[in-house]
Scaffold this motif. Sequence first.
Motif, PDB file in Angstrom:
ATOM      1  N   PHE A 260     -17.146   6.113  11.714  1.00 32.33           N
ATOM      2  CA  PHE A 260     -16.831   6.003  10.297  1.00 32.33           C
ATOM      3  C   PHE A 260     -16.989   7.381   9.669  1.00 32.33           C
ATOM      4  O   PHE A 260     -18.067   7.994   9.746  1.00 32.33           O
TER       5      PHE A 260
ATOM      6  N   TRP B 149      -9.034   4.390   1.267  1.00 34.50           N
ATOM      7  CA  TRP B 149      -9.215   4.179   2.703  1.00 34.50           C
ATOM      8  C   TRP B 149      -7.949   4.610   3.431  1.00 34.50           C
ATOM      9  O   TRP B 149      -6.874   4.072   3.177  1.00 34.50           O
TER      10      TRP B 149
ATOM     11  N   TRP C   4      -2.469   4.516   3.452  1.00 34.59           N
ATOM     12  CA  TRP C   4      -3.734   4.422   2.726  1.00 34.59           C
ATOM     13  C   TRP C   4      -3.679   3.257   1.757  1.00 34.59           C
ATOM     14  O   TRP C   4      -2.626   2.759   1.410  1.00 34.59           O
TER      15      TRP C   4
ATOM     16  N   GLU D 110      -9.650   0.732  -1.680  1.00 37.69           N
ATOM     17  CA  GLU D 110     -10.713  -0.090  -1.091  1.00 37.69           C
ATOM     18  C   GLU D 110     -11.585  -0.628  -2.222  1.00 37.69           C
ATOM     19  O   GLU D 110     -12.085   0.144  -3.038  1.00 37.69           O
TER      20      GLU D 110
ATOM     21  N   ASP E   7      -6.010   4.079   6.374  1.00 38.88           N
ATOM     22  CA  ASP E   7      -5.977   3.033   7.389  1.00 38.88           C
ATOM     23  C   ASP E   7      -5.425   3.512   8.709  1.00 38.88           C
ATOM     24  O   ASP E   7      -5.840   3.037   9.763  1.00 38.88           O
TER      25      ASP E   7
ATOM     26  N   LEU F 165     -16.355  10.017   6.175  1.00 37.94           N
ATOM     27  CA  LEU F 165     -16.345  10.012   4.714  1.00 37.94           C
ATOM     28  C   LEU F 165     -16.014  11.405   4.193  1.00 37.94           C
ATOM     29  O   LEU F 165     -16.528  12.409   4.706  1.00 37.94           O
TER      30      LEU F 165
ATOM     31  N   HIS G  85       0.852  -1.189   0.000  1.00 38.01           N
ATOM     32  CA  HIS G  85       0.000   0.000   0.000  1.00 38.01           C
ATOM     33  C   HIS G  85       0.888   1.239   0.000  1.00 38.01           C
ATOM     34  O   HIS G  85       2.033   1.179  -0.424  1.00 38.01           O
TER      35      HIS G  85
ATOM     36  N   LEU H 114     -12.623   4.483  -4.450  1.00 38.26           N
ATOM     37  CA  LEU H 114     -12.701   4.617  -2.997  1.00 38.26           C
ATOM     38  C   LEU H 114     -11.328   4.383  -2.378  1.00 38.26           C
ATOM     39  O   LEU H 114     -10.718   3.327  -2.568  1.00 38.26           O
TER      40      LEU H 114
ATOM     41  N   VAL I 141     -13.075   9.205   0.101  1.00 41.91           N
ATOM     42  CA  VAL I 141     -12.045   8.739   1.029  1.00 41.91           C
ATOM     43  C   VAL I 141     -12.750   8.437   2.344  1.00 41.91           C
ATOM     44  O   VAL I 141     -13.564   9.240   2.811  1.00 41.91           O
ATOM     45  N   VAL I 142     -12.445   7.279   2.916  1.00 44.29           N
ATOM     46  CA  VAL I 142     -13.064   6.901   4.185  1.00 44.29           C
ATOM     47  C   VAL I 142     -11.992   6.585   5.211  1.00 44.29           C
ATOM     48  O   VAL I 142     -10.839   6.297   4.869  1.00 44.29           O
ATOM     49  N   LEU I 143     -12.398   6.639   6.470  1.00 40.50           N
ATOM     50  CA  LEU I 143     -11.520   6.271   7.576  1.00 40.50           C
ATOM     51  C   LEU I 143     -12.372   5.987   8.799  1.00 40.50           C
ATOM     52  O   LEU I 143     -13.540   6.366   8.850  1.00 40.50           O
ATOM     53  N   THR I 144     -11.778   5.316   9.763  1.00 42.73           N
ATOM     54  CA  THR I 144     -12.428   5.118  11.053  1.00 42.73           C
ATOM     55  C   THR I 144     -11.530   5.692  12.133  1.00 42.73           C
ATOM     56  O   THR I 144     -10.320   5.807  11.967  1.00 42.73           O
TER      57      THR I 144
END
Length: 165
Positions: free
Chosen positions: A145, A66, A54, A57, A68, A147, A37, A64, A107-110
């Motif tokens: 979560f 992510w 990142w 995904e 990480d 976005l 990655h 998309l 782009v997503v993340l937690t």
Amino acid sequence: MADDSDLEDLVAMYTHPDLKVTEEEAAWYSSCYHSYHRVFVARVDGRLKGACTWRVEGERHCGLGWIDNLWVEDDSRSIGLGEGLMKAAIEDMRRSYETFGARLRKVVLTTQVDRPDARRLYERLGFRLVAHLGDMYDDGIEDLFYLLDVREEPRAAGRRGSDGL
């Protein structure tokens, strides 16, 4: 961008007690992400003080990305490293997707509910909270979560306030 010489420093950084991983787990994570990655690093006075990883995904055509992990050492917080790493990662995502004839869409993340500084950073960069995940990663600790829809303002990620979405 991280290179092979950064692996030892990444392992040391990722064994921080707040991250709850062993040195062996940190070594696996650092090696895996470096090999498969993208890993961005930030240095202060020549010492590695932060990193952002990142990955794609799903399928590339979905657009998309992510995030990480974003981590900045305690003694280097509040000087802009996290924001700089996030912006660099998002721009790298755009370029990477373009290389494959695709377009970055989201782009997503937690993160965990008990990380208010991280949450403020993400919201300042335009991410919006879209779901509460319960105790997905750690029992008893609520995960969130986030976005970022990068289609709304091309090349604008990180330039709008938290009310920009």
